[in-house]
Each structure stands twice: as structure tokens, then as C-alpha cells.
Scaffold this active site. Sequence first.
Site, PDB file in Angstrom:
ATOM      1  N   CYS A 143     -11.502   3.612  10.221  1.00 42.82           N
ATOM      2  CA  CYS A 143     -10.563   4.636   9.770  1.00 42.82           C
ATOM      3  C   CYS A 143     -10.141   5.546  10.918  1.00 42.82           C
ATOM      4  CB  CYS A 143     -11.188   5.456   8.645  1.00 42.82           C
ATOM      5  SG  CYS A 143     -10.210   6.871   8.182  1.00 42.82           S
ATOM      6  N   HIS A 202      11.198  22.664  -9.911  1.00 43.02           N
ATOM      7  CA  HIS A 202      12.540  22.256  -9.516  1.00 43.02           C
ATOM      8  C   HIS A 202      12.958  22.943  -8.223  1.00 43.02           C
ATOM      9  CE1 HIS A 202      16.542  20.737 -10.293  1.00 43.02           C
ATOM     10  NE2 HIS A 202      17.031  21.939 -10.063  1.00 43.02           N
ATOM     11  N   THR A 218     -11.128   4.202   2.783  1.00 39.02           N
ATOM     12  CA  THR A 218     -12.040   5.187   3.360  1.00 39.02           C
ATOM     13  C   THR A 218     -12.711   6.101   2.331  1.00 39.02           C
ATOM     14  OG1 THR A 218     -11.052   5.122   5.514  1.00 39.02           O
ATOM     15  CG2 THR A 218     -12.080   7.201   4.898  1.00 39.02           C
ATOM     16  N   ARG A 233       1.283  -7.788  -2.865  1.00 37.95           N
ATOM     17  CA  ARG A 233       0.656  -8.429  -4.028  1.00 37.95           C
ATOM     18  C   ARG A 233      -0.374  -7.475  -4.631  1.00 37.95           C
ATOM     19  NH1 ARG A 233      -3.623 -12.262  -4.384  1.00 37.95           N
ATOM     20  NH2 ARG A 233      -3.902 -12.142  -2.132  1.00 37.95           N
ATOM     21  N   GLU A 287       3.149  -1.426   6.560  1.00 33.31           N
ATOM     22  CA  GLU A 287       3.141  -0.157   7.305  1.00 33.31           C
ATOM     23  C   GLU A 287       3.534  -0.369   8.763  1.00 33.31           C
ATOM     24  OE1 GLU A 287      -0.205   2.330   4.750  1.00 33.31           O
ATOM     25  OE2 GLU A 287      -0.856   1.228   6.495  1.00 33.31           O
ATOM     26  N   GLU A 326       9.152  16.253 -10.126  1.00 38.23           N
ATOM     27  CA  GLU A 326       9.427  16.769 -11.469  1.00 38.23           C
ATOM     28  C   GLU A 326       9.836  15.647 -12.434  1.00 38.23           C
ATOM     29  OE1 GLU A 326      13.010  19.328 -12.011  1.00 38.23           O
ATOM     30  OE2 GLU A 326      13.498  18.800  -9.948  1.00 38.23           O
ATOM     31  N   GLU A 337     -24.220   2.175  16.249  1.00 33.62           N
ATOM     32  CA  GLU A 337     -22.784   1.881  16.268  1.00 33.62           C
ATOM     33  C   GLU A 337     -22.496   1.086  17.534  1.00 33.62           C
ATOM     34  OE1 GLU A 337     -19.913   2.024  14.363  1.00 33.62           O
ATOM     35  OE2 GLU A 337     -19.232   0.976  16.170  1.00 33.62           O
ATOM     36  N   CYS A 356      -6.774   4.256   9.419  1.00 28.11           N
ATOM     37  CA  CYS A 356      -5.974   5.297   8.756  1.00 28.11           C
ATOM     38  C   CYS A 356      -5.403   6.364   9.688  1.00 28.11           C
ATOM     39  CB  CYS A 356      -6.816   6.042   7.718  1.00 28.11           C
ATOM     40  SG  CYS A 356      -8.193   5.144   7.039  1.00 28.11           S
ATOM     41  N   LYS A 400      -3.032   5.162  12.563  1.00 30.49           N
ATOM     42  CA  LYS A 400      -1.864   4.605  11.884  1.00 30.49           C
ATOM     43  C   LYS A 400      -0.938   5.707  11.379  1.00 30.49           C
ATOM     44  CE  LYS A 400      -2.027   4.063   7.604  1.00 30.49           C
ATOM     45  NZ  LYS A 400      -2.666   3.559   6.382  1.00 30.49           N
ATOM     46  N   TYR A 457      -0.639  -4.052   2.709  1.00 32.08           N
ATOM     47  CA  TYR A 457      -0.180  -2.726   3.121  1.00 32.08           C
ATOM     48  C   TYR A 457      -0.161  -2.534   4.632  1.00 32.08           C
ATOM     49  CZ  TYR A 457      -4.895  -0.706   3.962  1.00 32.08           C
ATOM     50  OH  TYR A 457      -6.132  -0.413   4.460  1.00 32.08           O
TER      51      TYR A 457
END
Length: 460
Positions: free
Chosen positions: A43, A437, A312, A206, A183, A442, A35, A48, A51, A179
Site C-alpha cells: 500500500c 445543494h 488495505t 469484472r 487506474e 444529492e 520485512e 494505494c 498510485k 482496477y
Amino acid sequence: MADHDVDLFVIGGGSGGVRAARIAAEHGARVMVAEEYRLGGTCVIRGCVPKKLLVYASRFRGEFEDAAGFGWSVAQTSFDWSSLIANKDREIARLETAYSATLEKAGVKVVKTRAVVADAHRVHLANGEQVRAAYILIATGGAPSYGEAIPGIEHAISSNEAFHLPEFPRRVLIQGGGYIAVEFAGIFAGLGAHVTLVYRGDNILRGFDDDIRQHLRGEMEKRGIKVITGCKVAAIERVSAHYSVRLSSANHVTADRVMFATGRSPHVTKLGLQEAGVEIGKNGGVAVDEYGCTSVQNIYAVGDVTNRINLTPVAIREGHAVADTVFGGKPTKVDHSHVPTAVFSEPEVGTVGLTEAQARAKLHQTDVYKAMFKPLKATLSGRDTTVLMKLVVDGHSDRVVGCHVVGEGAAEMTQLAAIAVKMGATKADFDATMALHPTAAEEFVTMRKKSASYAREAAE
Ligand SMILES: Cc1cc2nc3c(=O)[nH]c(=O)nc-3n(C[C@H](O)[C@H](O)[C@H](O)COP(=O)(O)OP(=O)(O)OC[C@H]3O[C@@H](n4cnc5c(N)ncnc54)[C@H](O)[C@@H]3O)c2cc1C
């Protein structure tokens, strides 16, 4: 595999790579992960998770405003960006440590360095070392792309930098209609900024259902976000402490920050892929078969680097499947149908299955059910907002093929509705389910009247 240093070398310690590494090690493989930045990947580190934490922060504004109608008087509120960022960073660091501990516990060796493919069985590390591997997994994810070069593009930030701004920007211009753009527009607006969203297409989001796109846009505008479509940023100029942004319409917008959320590109370059014979697909990602195998039989790829469904949970499933296929004696394909997804905008969007347009293009008979209503909470808060819920049904089989919501809790609702859609539930099954409810959800089981029904032309 004794002539190899490891059985599996994973390049990229994000959602897909970490899952594949852990499961492969649990199957008994000797695994190494490289890494180059931070374990956890997009993520956890800059996607994610951070965010959603910022989304939570941004929603308090609406809660404070809504409280008055319920008898509360909320004293003067104030918001401190640096506390939010510091607290968020602490949580991200904790998660990163947890990822590291999980891999260590599974016996995976992590090397904190960049790695590239040298050939089908060798990986080259940035420190000059070479590792011989029976299998290689490419799980390098993707990165923000800025689109065409325009004057002043160097002043624009992406979502990566948005998580670490030293100061909260009072005026933000965001270019993009996907998105991430939507966001961040909600995050900055909720935290108190004046937000302008500029998008070259005819409407935001889109690929989502057209009613959902229209409805969300209206809701964002009600919350003070200026949405400009059919237009793009032409130039960015720094003027003392702020930026003057020229739009293609020739209008100018003044902003403290300019963010581009104009898509992400798979991380495929300078990885030694082409040299090793790994083919790149038409979508720009690593081309793989249904088991995640590339054109080289011992090199696999998962997640955003394959540029299929860049989420993710999908990367995690794909990583798990590769580990089971190669080391678990269980060849596993990932089913990419009916993947639910959300937009953590304000209000939220949740969606699973076909849009109305997709259904009408595909099915002989499409029935549409829609409910639009003022949520109960808004009756006392006085907030000007409506929830939109929509079911798309195959008129022949009665199966619910699409389920779409804009409103509070949309993501949570959609995760559960996705089970029914995945199982092939019919509209009659939805109708037979007792309502819970009082909830918004619902409405999904109480919509009786079709709002539209379309038959596809026989010649099509
Ligand atoms: C702002 C934002 C918000 C998002 N929100 C959501 C959401 O709400 N829900 C959702 O499901 N998805 C969301 N996503 C998408 C999600 O983050 C990705 O789909 C997911 O992280 C993909 O996982 P991956 O393993 O394929 O790649 P990544 O998680 O990107 O991991 C790849 C890793 O590889 C490393 N790497 C790259 N090249 C090398 C190399 N040569 N050597 C060593 N290491 C290397 C990178 O540093 C990175 O850590 C969001 C993304 C962004 C940007």
C-alpha cells in the site's frame, strides 16, 4: 511463554503485519517483525499511496482543459515525469520512516530480512538465525502475476515497475481489466500518453455493477483511451527502442511500454507453510478461520496472503483483530460485509454493497434507481461527460443494499454512503435526508422514480 524469544513473530511489514505488531505490543506482547523489502508494504511503497499521488498528477490535464470555460487562459503547460517520481519517492520514504518510528515507539523489533516458517514455533531468518515464537503471523501480502507465459513476456512490466520508469512512455499498452489496469490507463492517459487497454473478458472491471462497467468504459473512451475487449496479448517483440505487440486478434500495437495488470497472487510459496502444516485454501491463499487462525493453532494469517478481500483497510482490520484476539483477551472476528471500494480512474468509481445482478440473484424483489446527468462543472467547461449514480434496493425490506457511482468525488461519496448502507438504511431514510445543494451526491437522496423493478421467480 518464557521459552520463546518473542510472543509474536510477524512475517511481512505491510498494512496487516504492522497493525498487528503494534497492537500486540501495546497489549504487552514481545513482538518482532521481519520485512524483506520496505516497511509499509504494498500500500505505502507500491500500491494505494504512490498510485493516488500519480492519479492527482494525471488529473491536472483535465483541470487545465476545463479552466477555459471559466474564463481562465492557461499558458502552455508541460509535464516532467522525473520531478513527479522524485517527489513521490520522497513522500514514500517519509512514510516508511514514520512506520518504522511507530513500531519502534511501540517496542516492536524490526528485522530487515526475509523470514520463513521453520516449524510451528520457529522462524528462520535469511541470515541463518532462528527465532522461537509463541505465535507466528503470516502477513506476506501478494505479488503481480503475469498469467500464461507468452513470447516476449520478459519485456512486460507490472505496477511495481510502473512507479519507477526512468522515462515517461508516450505510448502504453496495458493488459488487464481490473482496477489496477483501469487506474494506470487513466494515469498514463492523463499525463499525456496514448493508451491502449486490452482485456480478454467482455468488459472491464469484472465483478462491478454492469451499468458502472459500461459507463466507465464510455468515459475512458471519451478521454482517448482505446479499450479493446475479448482480446489478449499474444506476443511482445522488442523493435529498437519500442515494442511491437501482437494481439490474439492478429492486430499489432506499437508501444513504448507494455504493462500487465493481470491479477495478483498471494505470497505463499517457499515460506515453509506446507512443511509446518499450514493449509492453503481453494483461492490460493492461506486458509484461515474467522479469527485469522490457520490450520496450525498458533499460526495466524491476515491480509492479501489470505486472498479474500485484498484491500488495505481490510488487512489492517484483520491484523488488529488478530492482536486483540491473541493478546488483548478480546476474540474478534472481522466483518467482511459491505466493504466500500473505489477505482481511482478518470472519472472515479465508488461502490458499496450488492451489484444489481447480485441483488437480483439473491433477493425476492429488487428495485433499481438510477440517475445520469451532466455535472454542473461540465456546463461551463463544455466537457463531454456524465455522472452515473445507482441505488439497488431490496423491494421487500426497502433497505438500500447497493450504492454505485461513476463521477468526480465518487470515492469520497461512497465512504459516507457506506455508513448508511452498513447501518441498514432504507430507501425511505435516503429520501427523508435533506439534499445538500448543489452537489452530485444529492442525487442519492432525490431519486424518486424506480428505473426498474424485478421479482425473482418463486421456483429459484
Ligand atoms: C498498484 C496497487 C494499487 C492498490 N490500490 C489500493 C487502493 O487504492 N486501496 C486499497 O485499499 N488497496 C489498494 N491496493 C491493495 C493493497 O495495497 C493491499 O491490499 C494491502 O497492501 C495488503 O496488505 P498486506 O499487509 O496483506 O500485504 P502487503 O502490504 O503486501 O505487505 C506484505 C509485506 O510482506 C513482505 N514480505 C513478503 N514475504 C516476506 C518474507 N518471507 N519475509 C519478510 N517479508 C516478507 C513484503 O515485502 C511486503 O512488504 C493496491 C495494490 C496495488 C498493487
